[in-house]
Write a protein that holds these residues in place. Structure first.
Motif, short mmCIF file in Angstrom:
data_model
loop_
_atom_site.label_atom_id
_atom_site.label_comp_id
_atom_site.label_asym_id
_atom_site.label_seq_id
_atom_site.Cartn_x
_atom_site.Cartn_y
_atom_site.Cartn_z
N LEU A 76 51.63 37.94 42.02
CA LEU A 76 51.68 37.38 43.37
C LEU A 76 50.62 36.32 43.61
O LEU A 76 50.18 36.12 44.74
CB LEU A 76 51.51 38.52 44.39
CG LEU A 76 52.49 39.67 44.25
CD1 LEU A 76 52.13 40.81 45.20
CD2 LEU A 76 53.92 39.21 44.49
N THR B 121 47.69 45.42 50.17
CA THR B 121 48.26 46.74 49.88
C THR B 121 47.88 47.72 50.99
O THR B 121 46.86 47.55 51.66
CB THR B 121 47.76 47.30 48.53
OG1 THR B 121 46.34 47.45 48.58
CG2 THR B 121 48.15 46.39 47.38
N CYS C 56 52.37 45.36 50.21
CA CYS C 56 52.87 46.34 49.24
C CYS C 56 52.37 47.72 49.67
O CYS C 56 51.16 47.92 49.80
CB CYS C 56 52.35 46.01 47.84
SG CYS C 56 52.80 44.36 47.28
N TRP D 282 48.93 38.39 49.97
CA TRP D 282 49.45 39.74 49.84
C TRP D 282 48.34 40.74 50.09
O TRP D 282 47.16 40.42 50.02
CB TRP D 282 50.10 39.97 48.48
CG TRP D 282 49.16 39.80 47.32
CD1 TRP D 282 48.84 38.63 46.70
CD2 TRP D 282 48.40 40.82 46.68
NE1 TRP D 282 47.94 38.87 45.70
CE2 TRP D 282 47.65 40.20 45.65
CE3 TRP D 282 48.28 42.20 46.85
CZ2 TRP D 282 46.79 40.92 44.82
CZ3 TRP D 282 47.43 42.90 46.02
CH2 TRP D 282 46.71 42.25 45.02
N LEU E 277 50.07 49.15 38.68
CA LEU E 277 50.70 48.11 39.49
C LEU E 277 49.65 47.27 40.19
O LEU E 277 49.76 46.04 40.25
CB LEU E 277 51.64 48.75 40.52
CG LEU E 277 52.37 47.79 41.44
CD1 LEU E 277 53.18 46.77 40.67
CD2 LEU E 277 53.25 48.57 42.41
N LEU E 278 48.62 47.90 40.71
CA LEU E 278 47.56 47.18 41.39
C LEU E 278 46.91 46.15 40.47
O LEU E 278 46.58 45.04 40.88
CB LEU E 278 46.52 48.15 41.94
CG LEU E 278 45.50 47.59 42.90
CD1 LEU E 278 46.16 46.92 44.09
CD2 LEU E 278 44.57 48.69 43.37
N GLU F 113 48.41 44.57 38.08
CA GLU F 113 49.38 43.49 37.83
C GLU F 113 49.63 42.59 39.04
O GLU F 113 50.06 41.45 38.89
CB GLU F 113 50.72 44.09 37.40
CG GLU F 113 50.71 44.67 36.00
CD GLU F 113 50.53 43.58 34.95
OE1 GLU F 113 51.21 42.54 35.02
OE2 GLU F 113 49.68 43.78 34.07
N LEU F 114 49.37 43.08 40.24
CA LEU F 114 49.70 42.31 41.44
C LEU F 114 49.06 40.94 41.52
O LEU F 114 49.73 39.98 41.88
CB LEU F 114 49.40 43.13 42.70
CG LEU F 114 50.38 44.26 42.99
CD1 LEU F 114 49.93 45.05 44.21
CD2 LEU F 114 51.79 43.75 43.18
#
Length: 133
Positions: A59, A66, A12, A64, A51-52, A54-55
């Motif tokens: 996921l 970033t 991401c 994953w 967002l971080l 929620e990842l």
């Protein structure tokens, strides 16, 4: 879904457009500085905190990571894809804006720039699709 289907790591990326790249590490992360040298309140940029957070939930079943990048979004994403030998680049869309002209939309489209300037497939995932009816 694509990463799972291809059994690949999902990377991401967040691009800080007001900065330029000073240094790049082996994994594609960058150190950056602001284009405006007089900017008082600049930061190197950070991945969106909401967002971080929620990842991990979104996921949880696949590998994953970033990366925070800088500069032109299409160039930064293409450079990262090259560095990681990515199978494809998957990008999202912006929320529709009523006052944008077609010329503005096409000129600002990261997906269009990527599709025209690099060799990997580009998958564009709509945010809030609007039906034709």
């Amino acid at each position: 879904r694509f990463a799972r289907r291809f059994e690949a790591e999902l990377v991401c990326a967040f691009v800080v457009t007001g900065n330029y790249v000073v240094d790049e590490d082996a994994l594609g992360g960058v150190t950056s500085r602001p284009v405006d040298a007089d900017a008082e309140d600049w930061s190197e940029g950070a991945f969106d905190a909401g967002l971080l957070a929620e990842l991990p939930r979104l996921l949880a079943v696949q590998p994953w990571s970033t990366r925070t990048l800088a500069g032109d979004p299409a160039e930064a994403l293409a450079r990262l894809a090259d560095r990681l030998d990515a199978a494809m680049i998957v990008i999202g869309t912006h929320r529709p804006q009523h006052r944008r002209s077609l010329r503005d939309l096409l000129g600002a489209s990261v997906g269009v720039h990527l599709a025209q300037r690099q060799h990997r497939p580009v998958v564009v995932v709509p945010l809030d699709p609007i039906g034709f009816g």
